[in-house]
Design an enzyme around this catalytic site. Structure first.
Site, PDB file in Angstrom:
ATOM      1  N   GLN A   1     -28.043  17.593  19.856  1.00  0.00           N
ATOM      2  CA  GLN A   1     -26.606  17.858  20.394  1.00  0.00           C
ATOM      3  C   GLN A   1     -26.762  19.488  21.171  1.00  0.00           C
ATOM      4  O   GLN A   1     -26.192  18.982  21.807  1.00  0.00           O
ATOM      5  CB  GLN A   1     -26.104  17.575  19.654  1.00  0.00           C
ATOM      6  CG  GLN A   1     -25.714  16.176  18.946  1.00  0.00           C
ATOM      7  CD  GLN A   1     -24.346  15.925  17.870  1.00  0.00           C
ATOM      8  OE1 GLN A   1     -24.165  15.667  16.804  1.00  0.00           O
ATOM      9  NE2 GLN A   1     -22.868  16.517  18.610  1.00  0.00           N
TER      10      GLN A   1
ATOM     11  N   ARG B   1     -16.663  14.472  14.641  1.00  0.00           N
ATOM     12  CA  ARG B   1     -14.998  14.183  15.191  1.00  0.00           C
ATOM     13  C   ARG B   1     -14.230  15.151  14.637  1.00  0.00           C
ATOM     14  O   ARG B   1     -13.221  14.693  14.936  1.00  0.00           O
ATOM     15  CB  ARG B   1     -14.872  12.928  15.333  1.00  0.00           C
ATOM     16  CG  ARG B   1     -15.547  11.665  16.881  1.00  0.00           C
ATOM     17  CD  ARG B   1     -14.610  10.398  16.553  1.00  0.00           C
ATOM     18  NE  ARG B   1     -14.851   9.923  17.834  1.00  0.00           N
ATOM     19  CZ  ARG B   1     -15.496   9.011  18.981  1.00  0.00           C
ATOM     20  NH1 ARG B   1     -16.175   7.966  18.040  1.00  0.00           N
ATOM     21  NH2 ARG B   1     -15.499   8.695  19.791  1.00  0.00           N
ATOM     22  N   CYS B   2     -15.603  16.218  14.705  1.00  0.00           N
ATOM     23  CA  CYS B   2     -14.013  16.953  13.474  1.00  0.00           C
ATOM     24  C   CYS B   2     -13.560  18.524  14.574  1.00  0.00           C
ATOM     25  O   CYS B   2     -12.297  18.813  13.996  1.00  0.00           O
ATOM     26  CB  CYS B   2     -15.019  17.571  12.647  1.00  0.00           C
ATOM     27  SG  CYS B   2     -15.728  18.487  13.242  1.00  0.00           S
TER      28      CYS B   2
ATOM     29  N   GLU C   1     -12.769  13.701  20.227  1.00  0.00           N
ATOM     30  CA  GLU C   1     -12.785  14.009  18.883  1.00  0.00           C
ATOM     31  C   GLU C   1     -11.145  13.263  18.646  1.00  0.00           C
ATOM     32  O   GLU C   1     -10.671  12.779  17.962  1.00  0.00           O
ATOM     33  CB  GLU C   1     -12.802  14.828  18.685  1.00  0.00           C
ATOM     34  CG  GLU C   1     -14.194  15.507  18.264  1.00  0.00           C
ATOM     35  CD  GLU C   1     -14.710  16.540  18.113  1.00  0.00           C
ATOM     36  OE1 GLU C   1     -14.364  18.022  18.377  1.00  0.00           O
ATOM     37  OE2 GLU C   1     -15.487  16.881  17.652  1.00  0.00           O
TER      38      GLU C   1
HETATM   39  N1  MCN Z   1     -13.184  11.354  29.839  1.00  0.00           N
HETATM   40  C1  MCN Z   1     -12.531  11.082  30.835  1.00  0.00           C
HETATM   41  N2  MCN Z   1     -11.627  12.115  30.674  1.00  0.00           N
HETATM   42  C2  MCN Z   1     -11.030  12.852  30.123  1.00  0.00           C
HETATM   43  C3  MCN Z   1     -11.495  13.593  28.380  1.00  0.00           C
HETATM   44  C4  MCN Z   1     -12.611  13.244  28.968  1.00  0.00           C
HETATM   45  O1  MCN Z   1     -13.319  10.491  31.133  1.00  0.00           O
HETATM   46  N3  MCN Z   1      -9.867  13.886  30.029  1.00  0.00           N
HETATM   47  C5  MCN Z   1     -14.812  11.282  29.038  1.00  0.00           C
HETATM   48  C6  MCN Z   1     -15.740  12.241  29.430  1.00  0.00           C
HETATM   49  O2  MCN Z   1     -15.798  12.013  30.294  1.00  0.00           O
HETATM   50  C7  MCN Z   1     -16.836  11.733  28.515  1.00  0.00           C
HETATM   51  C8  MCN Z   1     -15.848  11.007  27.236  1.00  0.00           C
HETATM   52  O3  MCN Z   1     -14.938  10.372  27.500  1.00  0.00           O
HETATM   53  O4  MCN Z   1     -17.518  10.481  28.917  1.00  0.00           O
HETATM   54  C9  MCN Z   1     -15.629  12.285  26.394  1.00  0.00           C
HETATM   55  O5  MCN Z   1     -15.710  13.563  26.733  1.00  0.00           O
HETATM   56  P1  MCN Z   1     -15.083  14.732  25.793  1.00  0.00           P
HETATM   57  O6  MCN Z   1     -13.776  14.742  25.038  1.00  0.00           O
HETATM   58  O7  MCN Z   1     -15.923  15.941  26.551  1.00  0.00           O
HETATM   59  O8  MCN Z   1     -16.581  14.954  24.569  1.00  0.00           O
HETATM   60  P2  MCN Z   1     -18.062  14.889  25.014  1.00  0.00           P
HETATM   61  O9  MCN Z   1     -18.705  14.126  26.119  1.00  0.00           O
HETATM   62  O10 MCN Z   1     -17.926  16.879  24.629  1.00  0.00           O
HETATM   63  O11 MCN Z   1     -18.512  14.407  23.680  1.00  0.00           O
HETATM   64  C10 MCN Z   1     -18.798  15.014  22.462  1.00  0.00           C
HETATM   65  C11 MCN Z   1     -17.206  14.200  21.152  1.00  0.00           C
HETATM   66  C12 MCN Z   1     -17.644  14.133  19.661  1.00  0.00           C
HETATM   67  S1  MCN Z   1     -17.698  16.571  19.206  1.00  0.00           S
HETATM   68  C13 MCN Z   1     -17.792  13.927  19.283  1.00  0.00           C
HETATM   69  S2  MCN Z   1     -18.424  14.319  17.493  1.00  0.00           S
HETATM   70  C14 MCN Z   1     -18.272  12.345  19.203  1.00  0.00           C
HETATM   71  C15 MCN Z   1     -17.592  12.081  20.435  1.00  0.00           C
HETATM   72  O12 MCN Z   1     -17.565  12.618  21.421  1.00  0.00           O
HETATM   73  N4  MCN Z   1     -19.496  11.880  18.895  1.00  0.00           N
HETATM   74  C16 MCN Z   1     -19.404  10.496  19.766  1.00  0.00           C
HETATM   75  N5  MCN Z   1     -17.361  10.637  20.641  1.00  0.00           N
HETATM   76  C17 MCN Z   1     -18.273  10.072  20.432  1.00  0.00           C
HETATM   77  N6  MCN Z   1     -19.253   8.622  20.956  1.00  0.00           N
HETATM   78  C18 MCN Z   1     -20.219   7.998  21.151  1.00  0.00           C
HETATM   79  N7  MCN Z   1     -20.716   6.877  21.526  1.00  0.00           N
HETATM   80  N8  MCN Z   1     -21.291   9.010  20.022  1.00  0.00           N
HETATM   81  C19 MCN Z   1     -20.648   9.715  20.132  1.00  0.00           C
HETATM   82  O13 MCN Z   1     -21.425  10.469  18.519  1.00  0.00           O
HETATM   83 CU1  CUM Z   2     -17.386  18.152  14.063  1.00  0.00          CU
HETATM   84  S1  CUM Z   2     -18.559  17.132  14.899  1.00  0.00           S
HETATM   85 MO1  CUM Z   2     -18.516  16.366  17.744  1.00  0.00          MO
HETATM   86  O1  CUM Z   2     -18.122  18.251  17.469  1.00  0.00           O
HETATM   87  O2  CUM Z   2     -20.242  16.785  17.685  1.00  0.00           O
END
Ligand code: MCN
Ligand code: CUM
Length: 805
Positions: A236, A383-384, A759
């Site tokens: 990651q 997802r913490c 998350e």
């Molecule tokens: N997004 C959006 N508009 C927003 C916020 C987000 O359209 N205002 C979209 C983003 O562009 C992205 C998605 O939603 O495509 C998730 O964005 P974001 O919240 O920024 O999270 P990350 O991309 O950093 O993903 C990490 C987060 C975490 S920490 C875990 S744990 C988790 C999660 O995402 N693991 C996942 N969702 C998951 N989903 C899948 N399918 N697989 C995982 O391993």
């Molecule tokens: Cu704490 S689970 Mo996500 O932060 O990859």
């Protein structure tokens, strides 16, 4: 050329930019079995590794005999700690400032711990050879309870014996890791001791595991001719892996290439560094051929990053009218055998100090004690948002308990205490500055959507009917309101192993008006290739369909800290917008030159620069891109590229309001989720469909955790739930229909106002499901019962309340 069709709306639609439910570009390959996961990658002559693992949770390793294994045809090597010791690789540093055995060095500390690494011609021979390695153990007393561990004479970490200082300050006992305190304890106690109403509760947020579809694995390939190490893996944070690999191996960083291919779900399970990675690298260096290691399901569940395992003791005080006056929280945190939590360095309990939640609480205190036990290491996954799951569960349970104490409706109690819209930016008692929020609007919308008053009326009637013996089904109304904290983070207070938690985006516009953008993050299913192109489309006026998003190859991507803590949108998404703006600034100069006007006389309009006041005079981004490469423009370098390393000024604070309506059969403990309503506010919405997918996924994982999933140990430290026969993974059968809704409160400091969302549904979902169960039994005297709420435990709750008499 300069005609005004298509019209403006068509041009906007053509971009598929911000706000568009653009279909996921990744799905063409995923749905056709064309994904490229770690086990799809094969290199010529590749060998396979497999681990000998400890059957005991705590034992001295008396001897290891590898002769029989080595004698098996096809076995190339068997590594033990003794082989790694000369390289100083028998232990490795953890992300939490502790160290962890790569292979058992004298003793084992949890069931499934890595003892020896077999390298063989194929995966089957490796597995057969694992059975031939003879290990002699001498069992030691096992500690699986953190409270017992803090009292026990038994020293778990002999390597630390006598050390009174840990990575996060003084250690109070040989099985104690750290104490972390935030807030004013004396002041908080004084307020609580003096208060009209005080509610106390202790709750256990059980140990669980994210169980991604694809387990962890890697493929290490050391090319002895050019000195380059290539490491493919389920990472990651690929750049962090590269830096750590360089520091550990001494190989210069430019000679290491880390590639994260498609990842079949990460959920924080794939942030940390595992012994399998180190052993594969060493084995490849030793043998000179590529070595692959992929764990199986049981290994994944039993040994890789778990989640939670927090014992939380709370005291909350209020006036008789229900205004909260103070909050005290103490946590006993079971970290297992090594402290391998993947938090930002200065936060040994992550962002647990967001435990004042969405409420205006004038004074608070949080104390966390980390403890070693004979369990697998990890702690921050699933997802913490760095322990925000625990924090929100804690405060949302404390609110419910306080509502009981006050004999008040829990929805009303929340409303009375929400931080008000005009209080943002809001300074919390435990040190955070919430960027923006409008909680009352969201709450009112949620309660209206489910007809909250009607539900309460129905529930009251159900209780009466139950008492009259007309039904055996109770009804629970689960409420939760959460505030998340995502987007780590400001480099000034967030780092991992000394590397500030910025993120990055680099963009190249091609002469014919399409583009590639590379980011420091890495999708594990979140759809980055789809959504980051949308941010750019709106910023630079090139259609999302003409933009390739690339992540995960450290040879090409700019340095970034990776994807976890829902930080990609808040940090890398911001970098993307900022890099896009640099492109646009240069494009403006080029457009002005081509249109023979001053730079300030042109303005950006969707996909072009237009002469102000003369809409028929413009240059499209396509024309500008071509000119950038083909026309000598005075004072402007050729090309159209930009890079941004973005250090966010603050975290983002998404929030949401969830309601769950559940029917519970008192005689069987079987639950039926009649309704689940989820309102999320993640600021500006990039792709509503992707957001909805994230919410469905996060809620389903919340359902799993709240209603049955756990990593349970027996007294001997045996993992009782190490297979999918015992570990609850919800299917379409258990999952309810989710109703999603939203409000939009943009982040004031993010370039496009977006907050993270990945998350949120998990953070808010777990207390919502749990509160529904607890609420069903509230009329019969229940204050609190611990998760997971499987049928057996619910039956026991009903039985304990005398409902079977
Ligand atoms: N997004 C959006 N508009 C927003 C916020 C987000 O359209 N205002 C979209 C983003 O562009 C992205 C998605 O939603 O495509 C998730 O964005 P974001 O919240 O920024 O999270 P990350 O991309 O950093 O993903 C990490 C987060 C975490 S920490 C875990 S744990 C988790 C999660 O995402 N693991 C996942 N969702 C998951 N989903 C899948 N399918 N697989 C995982 O391993
Ligand atoms: Cu704490 S689970 Mo996500 O932060 O990859």
């Amino acid at each position: 050329m300069n005609d005004l069709t298509p019209d403006r709306d068509e041009r906007v639609a053509n971009l598929k930019g911000l706000g568009c439910s653009r279909k996921r570009v990744e799905d063409a390959r995923f749905t056709q079995g064309k994904g490229n996961y770690i086990d799809d990658i094969s290199l010529p002559g590749m060998l396979h590794g497999d681990f000998v693992r400890s059957p005991y949770a705590h034992a001295r390793v008396k001897s290891i005999n590898t002769d029989a294994a080595m004698a098996l045809d096809g076995v190339i090597a068997v590594l033990t700690a003794k082989d790694l010791e000369p390289l100083s690789l028998h232990w490795m540093p953890t992300l939490a400032g502790d160290k962890q055995m790569v292979l058992a060095d004298g003793k084992v500390l949890f069931q499934g711990q890595e003892v020896a690494f077999v390298v063989a011609r194929d995966r089957y021979i490796a597995a057969d050879a694992v059975d031939l390695v003879e290990v002699e153990y001498e069992e030691l007393p096992v500690l699986v309870d953190p409270f017992e561990a803090l009292k026990s004479e038994v020293v778990l970490r002999e390597d630390l014996d006598g050390q009174t200082e840990g990575a996060h300050g003084p250690r109070k006992h040989h099985n104690h890791i750290f104490t972390w305190e935030v807030g004013d304890e004396a002041g908080t106690n004084a307020v609580i001791d003096d208060a009209d109403v005080v509610a106390e509760e202790t709750m256990y947020y059980h140990r669980t595991h994210p169980c991604p579809l694809e387990p962890c694995g890697c493929l290490a390939s050391m090319d002895k001719v050019n000195g380059k190490l290539t490491l493919y893996g389920t990472f990651q944070a690929p750049h962090v892996v590269r830096t750590v690999a360089s520091l550990l191996s001494g190989i210069e960083e430019h000679n290491i290439r880390v590639v994260s291919p498609d990842i079949g779900g990460g959920f924080g399970n794939k942030v940390g560094v595992y012994p399998g990675y180190v052993c594969s690298i060493v084995a490849s260096i030793v043998t000179g051929v590529p070595v692959k290691w992929v764990e199986d399901r049981m290994e994944n569940l039993m040994t890789t990053a778990f989640a939670r395992d927090y014992w939380m003791k709370g005291r909350i005080s209020a006036t008789r009218e229900g205004k909260i006056t103070g909050l005290h929280c103490h946590v006993t945190a079971d970290h297992g055998a090594f402290d391998a939590c993947a938090d930002p360095t200065k936060f040994p309990a992550g962002f647990m100090n967001i435990c004042t939640g969405s409420y205006d609480i004038p004074i608070a205190y949080l104390g966390v004690d980390g403890v070693y036990t004979n369990k697998a290491p990890g702690g921050v996954s699933y997802r913490c948002s760095f322990r925000v799951t625990e924090a929100v569960y804690f405060i949302e349970r404390m609110i419910e308990v306080l509502a009981i104490e006050l004999n008040m409706d829990a929805a009303e109690l929340r409303r009375i205490n929400f931080i008000r819209k005009e209080q943002f930016p809001y300074q919390s008692a435990l040190g955070w500055e919430y960027d923006s929020g409008d909680y009352h609007t969201a709450w009112d919308k949620a309660l209206a959507a489910v007809d909250y008053e009607g539900l309460r009326k129905e529930q009251a009637e159900r209780v009466e009917a139950f008492k009259r013996g007309e039904t055996r089904t109770l009804m629970g109304i689960g409420l939760s309101f959460f505030t998340e904290i995502v987007g780590a983070g400001p480099v000034k207070n967030c780092d991992i192993l000394g590397m500030g938690m910025f993120d990055s985006c680099e963009i190249r516009i091609h002469p014919t008006g399409s583009a590639i953008a590379r980011l420091g993050t890495i999708s594990q299913g979140q759809g980055h290739a789809t959504t980051f192109a949308q941010i750019l489309a709106s910023e630079i006026g090139i259609p999302a369909d003409s933009i390739t998003i690339e992540e995960g190859d450290t040879d090409t991507a700019p340095y970034g800290l990776g994807t976890y803590g829902s930080r990609s949108t808040p940090v890398a998404g911001a970098a993307t917008a900022m890099a896009g703006r640099k492109i646009r600034a240069k494009a403006q100069m080029i457009a002005a030159y081509l249109l023979e006007v001053h730079d300030d006389d042109v303005e950006f309009d969707v996909d072009r620069f237009v002469v102000k006041g003369a809409p028929e005079r413009f240059k499209t981004m396509g024309e500008i891109a071509y000119a950038a490469y083909n026309q000598a423009i005075p004072g402007v370098e050729p090309g159209l590229e930009a890079v941004s390393y973005y250090d966010p000024p603050n975290m983002t604070y998404p929030f949401g309001a969830y309601v769950c309506v559940m029917d519970i059969d008192v005689d069987t403990g079987v639950t039926d989720i009649r309704r689940f309503y989820a309102l999320d506010d993640c600021g500006t919405r990039i792709n509503p469909m992707v957001i909805e997918g994230q919410i469905h996924g996060g809620l389903t994982e919340a359902l799993a955790v709240a209603m049955g999933q756990e990593i349970a140990y027996d007294d001997m430290g045996n993992v009782k739930t190490g297979t999918l026969m015992d570990f609850f993974l919800p299917t379409a059968w258990e999952v309810p229909n989710y109703e999603t809704d939203h409000t939009v409160t943009p982040s004031p400091h993010h370039p496009i106002g977006a907050k993270g969302v990945g998350e949120s549904p998990h953070v808010g979902g777990v207390p919502c499901f749990s509160n529904a169960v607890q609420d069903a039994f509230r009329p019969f005297g229940l204050r609190h019962t611990n998760m997971p709420h499987d049928h057996w435990r619910i039956w026991k709750t009903a039985n304990g309340l005398g409902l079977h008499d």
